[in-house]
Design a protein around this motif. Sequence first.
Motif: not given
Length: 74
Positions: A36-51
């Motif tokens: 995804l074309p976004c910053e690492a913090e946003r990717k981590l938030q997305l991963f935690n939401t999915i988890k």
Amino acid sequence: MKIRVFMPDTEDGIKQLKMKVAEIHTVAIIDSIQKLPCEAERKLQLFNTIKSEIRKRAERSSQADINPIKVSLL
């Protein structure tokens, strides 16, 4: 691509297959998020939401004694 799966006959074999499928899904989710074309913090938030959502669905599924839910998030 076509994939042919032969279902195992034993409970241990079924458990191993489920674990392998879960592992493949996890890798696919992580790979998709990393691209995804976004910053690492946003990717981590997305991963935690999915988890969190997967855990909630798994808990509901096991409480209701239903077959596992197919999750298509990405």
